[in-house]
Design a protein around this motif. Structure first.
Motif, PDB file in Angstrom:
ATOM      1  N   TYR A 135      -7.261 -11.862  10.164  1.00 57.94           N
ATOM      2  CA  TYR A 135      -5.960 -11.198  10.009  1.00 57.94           C
ATOM      3  C   TYR A 135      -6.087  -9.696  10.261  1.00 57.94           C
ATOM      4  O   TYR A 135      -5.252  -9.089  10.923  1.00 57.94           O
ATOM      5  CB  TYR A 135      -5.410 -11.459   8.607  1.00 57.94           C
ATOM      6  N   ASN A 138       4.839 -17.415  -2.842  1.00 57.74           N
ATOM      7  CA  ASN A 138       3.759 -16.427  -2.690  1.00 57.74           C
ATOM      8  C   ASN A 138       3.731 -15.887  -1.264  1.00 57.74           C
ATOM      9  O   ASN A 138       3.736 -16.661  -0.310  1.00 57.74           O
ATOM     10  CB  ASN A 138       2.395 -17.060  -3.004  1.00 57.74           C
ATOM     11  N   PRO A 139       3.651 -14.562  -1.111  1.00 57.99           N
ATOM     12  CA  PRO A 139       3.604 -13.985   0.239  1.00 57.99           C
ATOM     13  C   PRO A 139       2.187 -13.987   0.806  1.00 57.99           C
ATOM     14  O   PRO A 139       1.606 -12.957   1.093  1.00 57.99           O
ATOM     15  CB  PRO A 139       4.114 -12.553  -0.003  1.00 57.99           C
ATOM     16  N   GLN A 140       1.612 -15.182   0.964  1.00 55.24           N
ATOM     17  CA  GLN A 140       0.225 -15.273   1.413  1.00 55.24           C
ATOM     18  C   GLN A 140       0.145 -15.310   2.930  1.00 55.24           C
ATOM     19  O   GLN A 140       1.058 -15.803   3.582  1.00 55.24           O
ATOM     20  CB  GLN A 140      -0.430 -16.529   0.823  1.00 55.24           C
ATOM     21  N   ILE A 141      -0.949 -14.783   3.447  1.00 57.89           N
ATOM     22  CA  ILE A 141      -1.187 -14.894   4.887  1.00 57.89           C
ATOM     23  C   ILE A 141      -1.859 -16.221   5.209  1.00 57.89           C
ATOM     24  O   ILE A 141      -1.776 -16.724   6.323  1.00 57.89           O
ATOM     25  CB  ILE A 141      -2.057 -13.726   5.419  1.00 57.89           C
ATOM     26  N   GLY A 147       3.107   1.723   2.901  1.00 56.83           N
ATOM     27  CA  GLY A 147       4.166   0.728   3.104  1.00 56.83           C
ATOM     28  C   GLY A 147       3.707  -0.576   3.712  1.00 56.83           C
ATOM     29  O   GLY A 147       4.473  -1.533   3.797  1.00 56.83           O
ATOM     30  N   THR A 148       2.457  -0.678   4.141  1.00 60.44           N
ATOM     31  CA  THR A 148       1.961  -1.942   4.702  1.00 60.44           C
ATOM     32  C   THR A 148       1.594  -2.898   3.565  1.00 60.44           C
ATOM     33  O   THR A 148       1.218  -2.477   2.470  1.00 60.44           O
ATOM     34  CB  THR A 148       0.714  -1.712   5.584  1.00 60.44           C
ATOM     35  N   GLU A 149       1.741  -4.184   3.856  1.00 58.23           N
ATOM     36  CA  GLU A 149       1.449  -5.207   2.839  1.00 58.23           C
ATOM     37  C   GLU A 149      -0.047  -5.442   2.725  1.00 58.23           C
ATOM     38  O   GLU A 149      -0.780  -5.355   3.710  1.00 58.23           O
ATOM     39  CB  GLU A 149       2.148  -6.514   3.197  1.00 58.23           C
ATOM     40  N   ILE A 150      -0.476  -5.771   1.509  1.00 58.84           N
ATOM     41  CA  ILE A 150      -1.871  -6.163   1.273  1.00 58.84           C
ATOM     42  C   ILE A 150      -1.975  -7.644   1.607  1.00 58.84           C
ATOM     43  O   ILE A 150      -1.234  -8.465   1.059  1.00 58.84           O
ATOM     44  CB  ILE A 150      -2.275  -5.909  -0.190  1.00 58.84           C
ATOM     45  N   PRO A 151      -2.862  -8.017   2.523  1.00 59.10           N
ATOM     46  CA  PRO A 151      -2.978  -9.437   2.868  1.00 59.10           C
ATOM     47  C   PRO A 151      -3.546 -10.251   1.697  1.00 59.10           C
ATOM     48  O   PRO A 151      -4.520  -9.855   1.077  1.00 59.10           O
ATOM     49  CB  PRO A 151      -3.931  -9.445   4.064  1.00 59.10           C
ATOM     50  N   VAL A 152      -2.894 -11.382   1.407  1.00 65.08           N
ATOM     51  CA  VAL A 152      -3.295 -12.226   0.287  1.00 65.08           C
ATOM     52  C   VAL A 152      -3.616 -13.629   0.814  1.00 65.08           C
ATOM     53  O   VAL A 152      -2.854 -14.195   1.605  1.00 65.08           O
ATOM     54  CB  VAL A 152      -2.164 -12.320  -0.765  1.00 65.08           C
ATOM     55  N   ARG A 194       0.839  -1.183   0.000  1.00 64.40           N
ATOM     56  CA  ARG A 194       0.000   0.000   0.000  1.00 64.40           C
ATOM     57  C   ARG A 194       0.884   1.245   0.000  1.00 64.40           C
ATOM     58  O   ARG A 194       2.092   1.161   0.221  1.00 64.40           O
ATOM     59  CB  ARG A 194      -0.900   0.009   1.230  1.00 64.40           C
TER      60      ARG A 194
END
Length: 198
Positions: free
Chosen positions: A176, A19-22, A4-9, A1
């Motif tokens: 999450y 894959n950077p998945q949660i 700087g925060t990651e979009i949860p996937v 975003r």
């Protein structure tokens, strides 16, 4: 975003470690192979032959695991009168045409282990005179496959419960968001539907 925060996937289907998945929602392919073995065994005739169709598994550990689990189940149950078509979709199509449609064999069952194989086999069988004598177990979930199940050309359909997967994905996303963590791996539920007897 932007901040700087990651979009949860949340990923669904095939697990890819990069894959950077949660959270990942998918199949335990060992359990899937065993379940397909249980469901397909009911379609086998004692004197008939079964054909297992799985296209394009080279390089796919998931599909190799699925096939190995299915073979282990058959071996444990003493089922040996089957042949595996595990080439490309095009090569498997030719094998299915030759063995099932052009030879007057008393084949009893075809077990399809991918959605593409299911559609290919159903189209070949529906366009031939083999429609009444071949029992087909399919895998996957789409309108085409559902139509063949409704018509009785497809005997059984093994698929994931897509509605439940969607609800689970949303639950994990909100978990999450609210708590900062989610279940990293969730096994998707299987469902089996049978054609209605006519």
């Amino acid at each position: 975003r932007i901040d700087g925060t990651e979009i949860p996937v949340i990923t669904i289907g095939h697990y890819i470690a990069e894959n950077p998945q949660i959270s990942f929602i998918g199949s335990n392919y060992s359990n899937l192979g065993r379940r397909i073995g249980i469901e397909s065994e009911e379609l086998f005739e004692p004197s008939g032959k079964a054909y297992i169709v799985i296209s394009g598994i080279s390089g796919s550990p998931n599909h190799s695991n699925l096939l190995n689990s299915l073979m282990d189940y058959y071996k444990a149950r003493g089922i040996s009168n089957f042949e595996v078509f595990d080439k490309s979709l095009k090569e498997n199509r030719k094998s299915v045409e030759e063995v099932l449609l052009y030879e007057k064999t008393d084949c009893c069952a075809v077990v399809c282990l991918t959605e593409e194989d299911t559609i290919m086999v159903l189209q070949l069988v529906a366009a031939s005179s083999a429609s009444g004598r071949i029992k087909i177990l399919g895998y996957g979930e789409n309108e085409t496959v559902a139509m063949y199940l409704e018509k009785g050309i497809l005997s059984k359909l093994v698929s994931f419960n897509l509605n439940k997967i969607g609800r689970t994905a949303m639950t994990e996303l909100f978990e999450y968001r609210n708590k900062g963590y989610a279940n990293s791996y969730i096994t998707a539920d299987l469902q089996v539907r049978s054609a209605e007897k006519k």
